[in-house]
Design a protein around this motif. Structure first.
Motif, PDB file in Angstrom:
ATOM      1  N   ARG A 115       0.824  -1.213   0.000  1.00 19.07           N
ATOM      2  CA  ARG A 115       0.000   0.000   0.000  1.00 19.07           C
ATOM      3  C   ARG A 115       0.857   1.263   0.000  1.00 19.07           C
ATOM      4  N   LEU A 116       1.966   1.230   0.736  1.00 19.95           N
ATOM      5  CA  LEU A 116       2.879   2.378   0.751  1.00 19.95           C
ATOM      6  C   LEU A 116       3.498   2.580  -0.625  1.00 19.95           C
ATOM      7  N   LYS A 117       3.880   1.480  -1.262  1.00 17.28           N
ATOM      8  CA  LYS A 117       4.483   1.561  -2.590  1.00 17.28           C
ATOM      9  C   LYS A 117       3.486   2.124  -3.600  1.00 17.28           C
ATOM     10  N   GLU A 118       2.208   1.729  -3.489  1.00 18.52           N
ATOM     11  CA  GLU A 118       1.164   2.258  -4.366  1.00 18.52           C
ATOM     12  C   GLU A 118       1.046   3.773  -4.253  1.00 18.52           C
ATOM     13  N   GLN A 119       1.372   4.309  -3.073  1.00 17.94           N
ATOM     14  CA  GLN A 119       1.284   5.747  -2.850  1.00 17.94           C
ATOM     15  C   GLN A 119       2.636   6.442  -3.047  1.00 17.94           C
ATOM     16  N   GLY A 120       3.598   5.724  -3.631  1.00 18.21           N
ATOM     17  CA  GLY A 120       4.874   6.325  -3.985  1.00 18.21           C
ATOM     18  C   GLY A 120       5.935   6.333  -2.899  1.00 18.21           C
ATOM     19  N   VAL A 121       5.722   5.598  -1.837  1.00 14.10           N
ATOM     20  CA  VAL A 121       6.698   5.546  -0.746  1.00 14.10           C
ATOM     21  C   VAL A 121       7.622   4.351  -0.986  1.00 14.10           C
ATOM     22  N   GLU A 122       8.905   4.621  -1.133  1.00 18.69           N
ATOM     23  CA  GLU A 122       9.874   3.563  -1.432  1.00 18.69           C
ATOM     24  C   GLU A 122      10.410   2.867  -0.184  1.00 18.69           C
ATOM     25  N   SER A 123      10.564   3.614   0.917  1.00 21.31           N
ATOM     26  CA  SER A 123      11.168   3.047   2.120  1.00 21.31           C
ATOM     27  C   SER A 123      10.328   3.389   3.342  1.00 21.31           C
ATOM     28  N   ILE A 124      10.175   2.424   4.229  1.00 25.44           N
ATOM     29  CA  ILE A 124       9.413   2.642   5.458  1.00 25.44           C
ATOM     30  C   ILE A 124      10.064   3.721   6.309  1.00 25.44           C
ATOM     31  N   SER A 125      11.374   3.896   6.177  1.00 26.41           N
ATOM     32  CA  SER A 125      12.075   4.916   6.967  1.00 26.41           C
ATOM     33  C   SER A 125      11.733   6.334   6.520  1.00 26.41           C
ATOM     34  N   ASP A 126      11.073   6.477   5.375  1.00 24.40           N
ATOM     35  CA  ASP A 126      10.627   7.790   4.898  1.00 24.40           C
ATOM     36  C   ASP A 126       9.310   8.224   5.541  1.00 24.40           C
ATOM     37  N   VAL A 127       8.646   7.300   6.253  1.00 25.50           N
ATOM     38  CA  VAL A 127       7.311   7.560   6.797  1.00 25.50           C
ATOM     39  C   VAL A 127       7.410   8.033   8.246  1.00 25.50           C
ATOM     40  N   PHE A 128       6.900   9.214   8.480  1.00 17.83           N
ATOM     41  CA  PHE A 128       6.814   9.750   9.841  1.00 17.83           C
ATOM     42  C   PHE A 128       5.622   9.130  10.559  1.00 17.83           C
ATOM     43  N   LEU A 129       4.466   9.079   9.860  1.00 22.22           N
ATOM     44  CA  LEU A 129       3.242   8.568  10.443  1.00 22.22           C
ATOM     45  C   LEU A 129       2.357   7.995   9.343  1.00 22.22           C
ATOM     46  N   ALA A 130       1.783   6.831   9.577  1.00 21.73           N
ATOM     47  CA  ALA A 130       0.810   6.239   8.659  1.00 21.73           C
ATOM     48  C   ALA A 130      -0.348   5.694   9.485  1.00 21.73           C
ATOM     49  N   GLU A 131      -1.537   6.219   9.221  1.00 23.37           N
ATOM     50  CA  GLU A 131      -2.730   5.806   9.944  1.00 23.37           C
ATOM     51  C   GLU A 131      -3.686   5.074   9.016  1.00 23.37           C
ATOM     52  N   TYR A 132      -4.365   4.076   9.565  1.00 22.34           N
ATOM     53  CA  TYR A 132      -5.381   3.341   8.826  1.00 22.34           C
ATOM     54  C   TYR A 132      -6.733   3.771   9.363  1.00 22.34           C
ATOM     55  N   GLU A 133      -7.553   4.351   8.479  1.00 23.26           N
ATOM     56  CA  GLU A 133      -8.851   4.828   8.913  1.00 23.26           C
ATOM     57  C   GLU A 133      -9.882   4.575   7.815  1.00 23.26           C
ATOM     58  N   ASN A 134     -10.923   3.847   8.172  1.00 20.75           N
ATOM     59  CA  ASN A 134     -12.027   3.557   7.255  1.00 20.75           C
ATOM     60  C   ASN A 134     -11.541   2.978   5.933  1.00 20.75           C
ATOM     61  N   GLY A 135     -10.576   2.066   5.991  1.00 17.69           N
ATOM     62  CA  GLY A 135     -10.080   1.411   4.786  1.00 17.69           C
ATOM     63  C   GLY A 135      -9.029   2.195   4.025  1.00 17.69           C
ATOM     64  N   ASN A 136      -8.701   3.406   4.471  1.00 13.99           N
ATOM     65  CA  ASN A 136      -7.709   4.246   3.794  1.00 13.99           C
ATOM     66  C   ASN A 136      -6.453   4.374   4.625  1.00 13.99           C
ATOM     67  N   LEU A 137      -5.325   4.465   3.936  1.00 13.89           N
ATOM     68  CA  LEU A 137      -4.046   4.664   4.592  1.00 13.89           C
ATOM     69  C   LEU A 137      -3.625   6.119   4.392  1.00 13.89           C
ATOM     70  N   ASN A 138      -3.557   6.866   5.488  1.00 14.93           N
ATOM     71  CA  ASN A 138      -3.155   8.270   5.454  1.00 14.93           C
ATOM     72  C   ASN A 138      -1.693   8.353   5.872  1.00 14.93           C
ATOM     73  N   ILE A 139      -0.868   8.932   5.001  1.00 14.85           N
ATOM     74  CA  ILE A 139       0.587   8.914   5.207  1.00 14.85           C
ATOM     75  C   ILE A 139       1.122  10.331   5.368  1.00 14.85           C
ATOM     76  N   VAL A 140       2.015  10.498   6.349  1.00 13.04           N
ATOM     77  CA  VAL A 140       2.759  11.739   6.528  1.00 13.04           C
ATOM     78  C   VAL A 140       4.230  11.376   6.432  1.00 13.04           C
ATOM     79  N   LEU A 141       4.907  11.986   5.461  1.00  7.10           N
ATOM     80  CA  LEU A 141       6.331  11.699   5.242  1.00  7.10           C
ATOM     81  C   LEU A 141       7.192  12.685   6.009  1.00  7.10           C
ATOM     82  N   TYR A 142       8.446  12.298   6.230  1.00  4.14           N
ATOM     83  CA  TYR A 142       9.418  13.228   6.837  1.00  4.14           C
ATOM     84  C   TYR A 142       9.648  14.380   5.918  1.00  4.14           C
TER      85      TYR A 142
END
Length: 136
Positions: A109-136
């Motif tokens: 799911r992260l890759k689908e949203q253009g995130v290559e590495s988990i270390s780039d993610v500051f916060l990822a929340e799962y809400e109502n079937g959606n993944l909301n991502i905040v990057l560094y």
């Protein structure tokens, strides 16, 4: 200031200083060893559950004791774990388990949203079937 810097920049020191949440109940089964390590009696656990209007362990999908002593409960049938799947570049396996998802699912799911590495993610929340991502 040194401790603050270490805590902010090192997962090892953060865990050593703050501790980590303890999974007490998983899929309706109480982990007595985790309760013992947390210093909780059966009476205290049931009190914490009753404080959340829960009267049977069987109805609990997951209960996590946070570092501050608060019990976070996810009931059977609830999809939202009420806490993030990724924090500070670290996958929260207990949160994934509570929504019946795997690390592979999350990485895809992260890759689908253009995130290559988990270390780039500051916060990822799962809400109502959606993944909301905040990057560094």
């Amino acid at each position: 200031m040194s401790l603050r810097w270490l805590k902010t920049n090192s997962a090892f020191f953060k865990k050593a200083i703050d501790g980590e949440p303890s999974l007490l109940i998983s899929r309706g089964k109480l982990d007595t060893e985790a309760c013992r390590k947390a210093g909780l009696t059966a009476h205290e656990i049931m009190f914490k559950l009753r404080s959340n209007n829960i009267y049977s362990i069987r109805n609990v999908k997951q209960a996590v004791l946070e570092q501050n002593g608060q019990l976070i409960v996810v009931m059977s049938g609830e999809e939202n774990p009420r806490y993030p799947l990724v924090t500070d570049g670290t996958i929260q396996v207990q949160a994934l388990d509570s929504i019946d998802k795997t690390e592979e699912w999350l990485l895809e799911r992260l890759k689908e949203q253009g995130v290559e590495s988990i270390s780039d993610v500051f916060l990822a929340e799962y809400e109502n079937g959606n993944l909301n991502i905040v990057l560094y």
